[in-house]
Design an enzyme around this catalytic site. Structure first.
Site, mmCIF file in Angstrom:
data_model
loop_
_atom_site.group_PDB
_atom_site.id
_atom_site.type_symbol
_atom_site.label_atom_id
_atom_site.label_comp_id
_atom_site.label_asym_id
_atom_site.label_seq_id
_atom_site.Cartn_x
_atom_site.Cartn_y
_atom_site.Cartn_z
ATOM 1 N N GLU A 1 -23.625 -3.294 17.195
ATOM 2 C CA GLU A 1 -23.467 -3.269 18.819
ATOM 3 C C GLU A 1 -22.765 -1.980 18.565
ATOM 4 O OE1 GLU A 1 -23.566 -6.835 19.546
ATOM 5 O OE2 GLU A 1 -25.856 -7.034 19.228
ATOM 6 N N ASN B 1 -20.531 -15.455 16.713
ATOM 7 C CA ASN B 1 -20.985 -13.803 17.482
ATOM 8 C C ASN B 1 -20.665 -14.405 19.217
ATOM 9 O OD1 ASN B 1 -19.862 -11.211 18.782
ATOM 10 N ND2 ASN B 1 -21.669 -11.043 17.211
ATOM 11 N N TRP B 2 -20.119 -15.033 20.071
ATOM 12 C CA TRP B 2 -20.656 -14.581 21.394
ATOM 13 C C TRP B 2 -20.860 -13.960 21.609
ATOM 14 C CZ3 TRP B 2 -17.283 -19.767 23.169
ATOM 15 C CH2 TRP B 2 -17.714 -20.701 22.802
ATOM 16 N N LYS B 3 -20.364 -12.745 21.671
ATOM 17 C CA LYS B 3 -20.849 -11.199 22.517
ATOM 18 C C LYS B 3 -20.363 -11.264 23.972
ATOM 19 C CE LYS B 3 -25.029 -10.409 18.942
ATOM 20 N NZ LYS B 3 -25.988 -9.588 18.584
ATOM 21 N N GLY C 1 -25.178 -15.331 16.383
ATOM 22 C CA GLY C 1 -24.718 -14.805 18.069
ATOM 23 C C GLY C 1 -25.741 -15.631 18.292
ATOM 24 N N GLY C 2 -26.768 -15.075 18.841
ATOM 25 C CA GLY C 2 -27.860 -16.155 19.730
ATOM 26 C C GLY C 2 -27.979 -17.385 19.898
ATOM 27 N N HIS D 1 -19.553 -4.045 14.003
ATOM 28 C CA HIS D 1 -20.967 -4.843 14.497
ATOM 29 C C HIS D 1 -21.561 -3.534 14.917
ATOM 30 C CE1 HIS D 1 -23.758 -6.746 16.462
ATOM 31 N NE2 HIS D 1 -23.040 -7.854 15.728
ATOM 32 N N GLU E 1 -25.978 -7.637 8.135
ATOM 33 C CA GLU E 1 -26.802 -7.786 9.126
ATOM 34 C C GLU E 1 -27.441 -6.263 9.670
ATOM 35 O OE1 GLU E 1 -24.702 -10.075 11.982
ATOM 36 O OE2 GLU E 1 -24.080 -8.743 12.635
ATOM 37 N N GLY F 1 -31.491 -10.421 17.090
ATOM 38 C CA GLY F 1 -30.897 -10.498 18.843
ATOM 39 C C GLY F 1 -32.990 -10.504 18.260
ATOM 40 N N SER G 1 -31.004 -13.264 13.568
ATOM 41 C CA SER G 1 -31.640 -14.318 14.208
ATOM 42 C C SER G 1 -31.489 -15.547 13.282
ATOM 43 C CB SER G 1 -32.749 -13.794 14.108
ATOM 44 O OG SER G 1 -33.489 -12.339 15.103
HETATM 45 P P1 PGA Z 1 -28.135 -13.176 16.047
HETATM 46 O O1 PGA Z 1 -27.606 -11.920 15.852
HETATM 47 O O2 PGA Z 1 -28.477 -13.827 15.993
HETATM 48 O O3 PGA Z 1 -28.379 -12.571 17.837
HETATM 49 O O4 PGA Z 1 -29.241 -12.149 15.613
HETATM 50 C C1 PGA Z 1 -26.312 -11.999 14.950
HETATM 51 C C2 PGA Z 1 -25.288 -11.153 15.045
HETATM 52 O O5 PGA Z 1 -25.784 -9.839 15.568
HETATM 53 O O6 PGA Z 1 -24.147 -11.360 14.616
#
Ligand code: PGA
Length: 253
Positions: free
Chosen positions: A97, A9-11, A233-234, A95, A166, A172, A212
């Site tokens: 966010e 997930n590149w956001k 994500g990250g 998600h 999640e 994050g 994470s």
């Molecule tokens: P993260 O994000 O790996 O940066 O914690 C995961 C996500 O939001 O899907």
């Protein structure tokens, strides 16, 4: 037997040239991968370039969001059919966010899920509790409600739906759920899915962990019996890092 799925997930990261460069560096590293399904979810503006860059590889394209209507006066929104047209096979829905920063609720998540399935897009449905909810012992109740609202009344093939657990406090932040807590929740989700559909269907639905996840901690998550992959994500933004995590998946189960 559920195949492992590693989803990036590149956001809101990477312009087109960066996305393309990622593909150039990533694809050779995963060319021999057989056991792990791979999905990359760039921003909408990166879909076209990534669709071309990933052509001929086993890496599939996904989007990070969609709207449930087929077309019309919905400024700024993108439909399931548009995502299919752009080459997407998967779409992340609900998600945290989007739920917590952009005000998405369970009703909207359900509508999106239904529209994705109707159009042949595989949803990656995100569920998870906040820190406050976990501290108040509400984690399971919250996740159960999210699942029930999202899936209520929908008819789907178990292979077409992916659930990502999640915990909001782990996204994050560098803080993981413990492997034990993640497995416990994955099993709880699987039991909830069985109650909503059937034992057999629930045994075929993939459940990912996200929050994470990194190359040096993914193995313990993937070893858990009810965790079938990760939403990352990250740590998915660097080709070597994502390839290393896929590599762990190739050998773990
Ligand atoms: P993260 O994000 O790996 O940066 O914690 C995961 C996500 O939001 O899907």
């Amino acid at each position: 037997m559920r195949r492992l799925l590693i989803a990036a997930n590149w956001k809101m990261h990477k312009v087109k040239a960066e996305a393309q460069q990622f593909a150039v560096e990533f694809l050779p590293r995963v060319a021999a991968v057989e056991k792990v399904d791979m999905v990359i979810c760039p921003a909408f503006t990166g879909l076209s370039v990534m669709n071309s860059a990933l052509a001929g590889s086993r890496v599939m394209l996904g989007a990070q969001n969609m709207y449930w209507e087929a077309q019309g006066a919905f400024t700024g929104e993108v439909s399931a059919a548009m995502l299919i047209d752009a080459g997407c096979r998967y779409v992340i829905i609900g998600h945290s966010e989007r739920r917590h920063i952009l005000g998405e609720n369970n009703f909207m998540v359900h509508k999106k899920l239904a529209a994705a399935l109707e159009n042949g897009l595989k949803p990656i449905l995100c569920v998870g509790e906040t820190l406050q909810e976990r501290e108040n012992n509400l984690a399971m109740q919250v996740v159960q409600e999210q699942l029930q609202h999202a899936l209520a009344g929908l008819d789907f093939e178990p292979e077409d739906v992916v659930i990502a657990y999640e915990p909001v406090w782990a996204i994050g932040t560098g803080i993981n759920a413990s492997y034990h807590d993640a497995q416990e929740m994955a099993l709880f989700i699987r039991r909830g899915l069985a109650a909503l559909s059937s034992e057999e269907a629930a045994s075929k639905i993939r459940i990912l962990y996200g929050g994470s996840v990194k190359a040096d901690n993914i193995d313990k998550f993937l070893q858990q019996p009810d965790i079938d992959g990760a939403l990352i994500g990250g740590a998915s933004l660097e080709p070597a890092s994502l390839a290393a995590m896929v590599g762990v998946g190739e050998h773990v189960k």
